[in-house]
Design a protein around this motif. Structure first.
Motif, PDB file in Angstrom:
ATOM      1  N   LEU A 252      34.605  28.992 -17.475  1.00  0.00           N
ATOM      2  CA  LEU A 252      35.582  29.117 -16.666  1.00  0.00           C
ATOM      3  C   LEU A 252      35.658  30.075 -15.590  1.00  0.00           C
ATOM      4  CD1 LEU A 252      38.596  28.008 -15.985  1.00  0.00           C
ATOM      5  CD2 LEU A 252      39.452  29.906 -17.507  1.00  0.00           C
ATOM      6  N   ASP A 253      35.703  29.628 -14.256  1.00  0.00           N
ATOM      7  CA  ASP A 253      35.833  30.570 -13.310  1.00  0.00           C
ATOM      8  C   ASP A 253      37.004  29.996 -12.241  1.00  0.00           C
ATOM      9  OD1 ASP A 253      33.665  32.274 -13.673  1.00  0.00           O
ATOM     10  OD2 ASP A 253      32.163  30.730 -12.348  1.00  0.00           O
ATOM     11  N   VAL A 254      37.838  30.921 -11.731  1.00  0.00           N
ATOM     12  CA  VAL A 254      38.681  30.626 -10.827  1.00  0.00           C
ATOM     13  C   VAL A 254      38.475  31.343  -9.481  1.00  0.00           C
ATOM     14  CG1 VAL A 254      41.233  30.223 -10.655  1.00  0.00           C
ATOM     15  CG2 VAL A 254      40.068  30.309 -12.847  1.00  0.00           C
ATOM     16  N   TYR A 255      38.624  30.461  -8.420  1.00  0.00           N
ATOM     17  CA  TYR A 255      38.366  30.922  -6.972  1.00  0.00           C
ATOM     18  C   TYR A 255      39.730  30.563  -6.409  1.00  0.00           C
ATOM     19  CZ  TYR A 255      33.426  31.121  -8.724  1.00  0.00           C
ATOM     20  OH  TYR A 255      32.324  31.053  -9.328  1.00  0.00           O
ATOM     21  N   TYR A 256      39.819  31.219  -5.098  1.00  0.00           N
ATOM     22  CA  TYR A 256      40.622  30.845  -3.897  1.00  0.00           C
ATOM     23  C   TYR A 256      39.896  31.325  -2.423  1.00  0.00           C
ATOM     24  CZ  TYR A 256      42.936  35.613  -3.420  1.00  0.00           C
ATOM     25  OH  TYR A 256      43.311  36.794  -2.912  1.00  0.00           O
ATOM     26  N   LYS A 257      40.710  30.669  -1.629  1.00  0.00           N
ATOM     27  CA  LYS A 257      40.198  31.130  -0.272  1.00  0.00           C
ATOM     28  C   LYS A 257      41.424  30.838   0.684  1.00  0.00           C
ATOM     29  CE  LYS A 257      37.989  26.877   1.908  1.00  0.00           C
ATOM     30  NZ  LYS A 257      36.896  26.532   2.485  1.00  0.00           N
ATOM     31  N   GLY A 258      41.674  31.447   1.672  1.00  0.00           N
ATOM     32  CA  GLY A 258      42.919  31.290   2.582  1.00  0.00           C
ATOM     33  C   GLY A 258      42.668  32.125   3.694  1.00  0.00           C
ATOM     34  N   PRO A 259      43.925  32.491   4.402  1.00  0.00           N
ATOM     35  CA  PRO A 259      44.042  32.896   5.871  1.00  0.00           C
ATOM     36  C   PRO A 259      43.108  34.443   5.712  1.00  0.00           C
ATOM     37  CG  PRO A 259      46.004  31.979   5.405  1.00  0.00           C
ATOM     38  CD  PRO A 259      45.230  31.836   4.220  1.00  0.00           C
ATOM     39  N   GLY A 260      42.062  34.399   6.535  1.00  0.00           N
ATOM     40  CA  GLY A 260      41.139  35.780   6.486  1.00  0.00           C
ATOM     41  C   GLY A 260      40.568  36.075   5.037  1.00  0.00           C
ATOM     42  N   LEU A 261      40.424  35.063   4.127  1.00  0.00           N
ATOM     43  CA  LEU A 261      39.864  35.127   2.953  1.00  0.00           C
ATOM     44  C   LEU A 261      38.790  34.330   2.963  1.00  0.00           C
ATOM     45  CD1 LEU A 261      42.720  35.945   0.510  1.00  0.00           C
ATOM     46  CD2 LEU A 261      41.113  37.604   1.227  1.00  0.00           C
ATOM     47  N   GLU A 262      37.578  34.512   2.577  1.00  0.00           N
ATOM     48  CA  GLU A 262      36.531  33.531   2.239  1.00  0.00           C
ATOM     49  C   GLU A 262      36.330  32.954   0.789  1.00  0.00           C
ATOM     50  OE1 GLU A 262      34.195  32.176   4.344  1.00  0.00           O
ATOM     51  OE2 GLU A 262      34.731  33.176   6.151  1.00  0.00           O
ATOM     52  N   LYS A 263      35.860  32.199   0.358  1.00  0.00           N
ATOM     53  CA  LYS A 263      36.044  31.475  -0.973  1.00  0.00           C
ATOM     54  C   LYS A 263      35.526  32.764  -1.809  1.00  0.00           C
ATOM     55  CE  LYS A 263      34.331  28.267  -4.351  1.00  0.00           C
ATOM     56  NZ  LYS A 263      33.567  27.159  -4.609  1.00  0.00           N
ATOM     57  N   GLN A 264      36.100  33.036  -3.101  1.00  0.00           N
ATOM     58  CA  GLN A 264      35.893  34.183  -3.957  1.00  0.00           C
ATOM     59  C   GLN A 264      36.724  34.023  -5.262  1.00  0.00           C
ATOM     60  OE1 GLN A 264      38.215  38.152  -2.826  1.00  0.00           O
ATOM     61  NE2 GLN A 264      37.880  36.828  -0.686  1.00  0.00           N
ATOM     62  N   LEU A 265      36.019  34.728  -5.998  1.00  0.00           N
ATOM     63  CA  LEU A 265      37.081  34.803  -7.466  1.00  0.00           C
ATOM     64  C   LEU A 265      38.025  35.553  -7.205  1.00  0.00           C
ATOM     65  CD1 LEU A 265      33.922  36.142  -9.752  1.00  0.00           C
ATOM     66  CD2 LEU A 265      35.081  34.048  -9.942  1.00  0.00           C
ATOM     67  N   ILE A 266      39.146  35.084  -7.849  1.00  0.00           N
ATOM     68  CA  ILE A 266      40.559  35.494  -7.431  1.00  0.00           C
ATOM     69  C   ILE A 266      40.458  37.079  -7.991  1.00  0.00           C
ATOM     70  CG2 ILE A 266      42.946  35.783  -8.152  1.00  0.00           C
ATOM     71  CD1 ILE A 266      42.824  32.784  -8.400  1.00  0.00           C
ATOM     72  N   PRO A 267      40.722  38.087  -7.269  1.00  0.00           N
ATOM     73  CA  PRO A 267      40.379  39.591  -7.779  1.00  0.00           C
ATOM     74  C   PRO A 267      41.528  40.101  -8.641  1.00  0.00           C
ATOM     75  CG  PRO A 267      40.745  39.542  -5.405  1.00  0.00           C
ATOM     76  CD  PRO A 267      40.779  38.047  -5.605  1.00  0.00           C
ATOM     77  N   ALA A 268      41.101  40.925  -9.348  1.00  0.00           N
ATOM     78  CA  ALA A 268      42.216  41.670 -10.222  1.00  0.00           C
ATOM     79  C   ALA A 268      43.118  42.393  -9.583  1.00  0.00           C
ATOM     80  CB  ALA A 268      41.349  42.514 -11.323  1.00  0.00           C
ATOM     81  N   ASN A 269      42.840  43.007  -8.431  1.00  0.00           N
ATOM     82  CA  ASN A 269      44.082  43.717  -7.696  1.00  0.00           C
ATOM     83  C   ASN A 269      45.071  43.022  -6.964  1.00  0.00           C
ATOM     84  OD1 ASN A 269      42.157  42.718  -5.598  1.00  0.00           O
ATOM     85  ND2 ASN A 269      42.532  44.347  -4.409  1.00  0.00           N
ATOM     86  N   LYS A 270      44.741  41.550  -7.157  1.00  0.00           N
ATOM     87  CA  LYS A 270      45.676  40.718  -6.704  1.00  0.00           C
ATOM     88  C   LYS A 270      46.417  39.841  -7.940  1.00  0.00           C
ATOM     89  CE  LYS A 270      45.011  41.567  -2.490  1.00  0.00           C
ATOM     90  NZ  LYS A 270      45.702  42.308  -1.601  1.00  0.00           N
ATOM     91  N   LEU A 271      46.225  40.227  -9.084  1.00  0.00           N
ATOM     92  CA  LEU A 271      46.789  39.591 -10.068  1.00  0.00           C
ATOM     93  C   LEU A 271      47.864  40.764 -11.107  1.00  0.00           C
ATOM     94  CD1 LEU A 271      43.724  37.666 -11.413  1.00  0.00           C
ATOM     95  CD2 LEU A 271      46.052  36.706 -10.422  1.00  0.00           C
ATOM     96  N   PHE A 272      48.933  40.307 -11.427  1.00  0.00           N
ATOM     97  CA  PHE A 272      49.942  41.245 -12.031  1.00  0.00           C
ATOM     98  C   PHE A 272      50.601  40.491 -13.035  1.00  0.00           C
ATOM     99  CE2 PHE A 272      49.384  42.505  -7.508  1.00  0.00           C
ATOM    100  CZ  PHE A 272      49.666  44.042  -7.851  1.00  0.00           C
ATOM    101  N   TYR A 273      50.788  41.252 -14.272  1.00  0.00           N
ATOM    102  CA  TYR A 273      51.055  40.731 -15.503  1.00  0.00           C
ATOM    103  C   TYR A 273      52.337  41.747 -16.222  1.00  0.00           C
ATOM    104  CZ  TYR A 273      51.126  38.562 -19.933  1.00  0.00           C
ATOM    105  OH  TYR A 273      51.610  37.823 -21.310  1.00  0.00           O
TER     106      TYR A 273
END
Length: 452
Positions: free
Chosen positions: A431-452
């Protein structure tokens, strides 16, 4: 699609190499000895003089060696299962996997020695081939690591030390055997004999000129099992080192740190360099101005003391072929981690010895820095789905090897609920999860953007 075969043999199967061999060499000796019992159902055993399954690889090889010495077959086939088993049990590309290859290599040596003992060495061709590669613990998807396999020809009529240039496929194996035995092949076969492997034959004329690209360089820390090159680091990132993958690469290496593909206008690599934030490093060797294959590394930086994380819930399954309705099931384990990656150690602890199907629901809050359109990807073996704010964005469900699917959604700046559902029906998992968007090339969703 429930399509009927375009041709049948007497056993209502598509004609195999054994079918045409028996029809054209009715009295010749032929045999099949195999380690995996399932192979016995793939061909009509009445077409060979001997069809036998043995439960261990050593017993399979010993029986095959004895068969060669005693019967000197015209056509024989042996299957060794430990490499496949090592891929499923230890993971493809691991130390245990390469140990499985080493054992298979020694088994081939036993077979070659038996062939020599039988006096068959001067009139026999040997073909060594695999039926699949693998990713993680599984196979069956569309990754190059799963689709690319080795093939080795050895013996009478074969060129010595020659590397085949043409593209060949697994279904060319039967056609090549038929060519070596001077057998007529069915019109319905699409395989072609690999004549370039034989003395006196050249490579087929190229309709187009293929461009051979330089191998992708290695970015350190390099990729390891279940880990992409780069890695997740707390408070500081390591120095990034890049080197050519092989000594034949002669051109300079150019790299980027924003996830874009490198060009000759990018930074030229001369020495290790540092990073100050989460970055996607891409690098390529340029030979005569042509970029080679691109290497990618994901460096993720996480500051300590934050509320970052992903919550995982684990569910034991029963021969699942698709994602279950998790809302109606009770989890049997849970853990937290920093990213949407399956941690093998935590998974094994949650499984408590359970070896069948399992499912995972992973949830977090994703921080978006800029309004815009975002694309999300799941790459999984077996099925997965991804939801943003309760809306299904990616549907990658089903019983399959490593496959990637994606979907788009418009998001505003701020935090959004993200959930990934995943199941494994048995065997390998990934299992891998990626994203891309404005100013972001495709990449693994990084830990510093995930909050729990």
């Amino acid at each position: 699609h429930n399509l009927e075969p375009v041709a049948f043999d007497s056993s209502n199967r598509f004609p195999s190499i054994f079918t045409i061999f028996r029809s054209q060499r009715p009295t010749a000796e032929a045999g099949a000895i195999y380690n995996w019992e399932g192979f016995g159902r793939l061909f009509d055993s009445s077409l060979v003089n001997l069809s036998r399954h043995y439960p261990t690889q050593d017993a399979t090889v010993a029986a095959f060696a004895e068969y060669l010495v005693q019967k000197k077959p015209v056509l024989s086939w042996v299957h060794l299962d430990e490499v496949d088993g090592a891929g499923h049990n230890f993971g493809h590309g691991t130390k245990g996997y390469f140990e499985g290859i080493r054992k298979a290599d020694s088994c081939v040596g036993v077979i070659i020695n038996a062939m020599r003992k039988a006096g068959m060495e001067k009139n026999t061709m040997v073909m060594v081939v695999a039926d699949h590669g693998g990713v993680g613990y599984g196979h069956g998807g569309t990754e190059l690591e799963e689709l690319t396999v080795p093939v080795i020809y050895f013996g009478v009529g074969i060129k010595n030390g020659y590397q085949i240039q043409q593209q060949i496929y697994q279904y060319d194996a039967a056609a090549t055997i038929a060519f070596a035995l001077q057998l007529q092949t069915p019109y319905e076969w699409i395989g072609r004999p690999v004549k370039a492997a034989f003395k006196g034959f050249e490579e087929p004329p190229a309709v187009w000129k293929a461009i051979k690209l330089a191998d992708a360089p290695v970015i350190y820390p390099e990729a390891a099992f279940f880990a992409r090159a780069g890695g997740l680091y707390i408070d500081s990132l390591p120095q990034v080192k890049i080197s050519a993958a092989n000594e034949k690469s002669s051109g300079p290496i150019y790299y980027t740190t924003d996830g874009s593909n490198p060009t000759e206008k990018s930074t030229k690599y001369t020495e290790p360099f540092g990073l100050s934030s989460t970055s996607v490093v891409k690098a390529a060797v340029f030979e005569n101005g042509t970029p080679g294959k691109i290497a990618t590394a994901y460096f993720r930086l996480l500051k300590s003391g934050g509320q970052n994380g992903v919550g995982f819930r684990f569910f034991k399954g029963d021969e699942w072929k698709q994602l279950p309705a998790f809302a109606s099931l009770k989890p049997t384990g849970s853990w937290t981690d920093y990213e949407f990656l399956v941690n093998p150690v935590k998974l094994e602890k949650a499984q408590e010895g359970h070896k069948g199907s399992f499912g995972i629901v992973a949830e977090s809050m994703l921080e978006i820095d800029q309004d815009g359109d975002y694309q999300f990807y799941t790459r999984s073996d077996d099925g997965s789905r991804l939801f943003i704010n309760g809306k299904k964005v990616v549907d990658n469900d089903g019983d399959h090897g490593v496959e990637e699917k994606s979907g788009k959604i418009k998001l505003t700046k701020g935090r959004h609920a993200i959930k990934v559902e995943y199941f494994n029906g048995g065997g390998g998992y990934w299992l891998d999860v990626y994203y891309k968007g404005p100013g972001l090339e495709k990449q693994l969703i990084p830990a510093n953007k995930l909050f729990y």
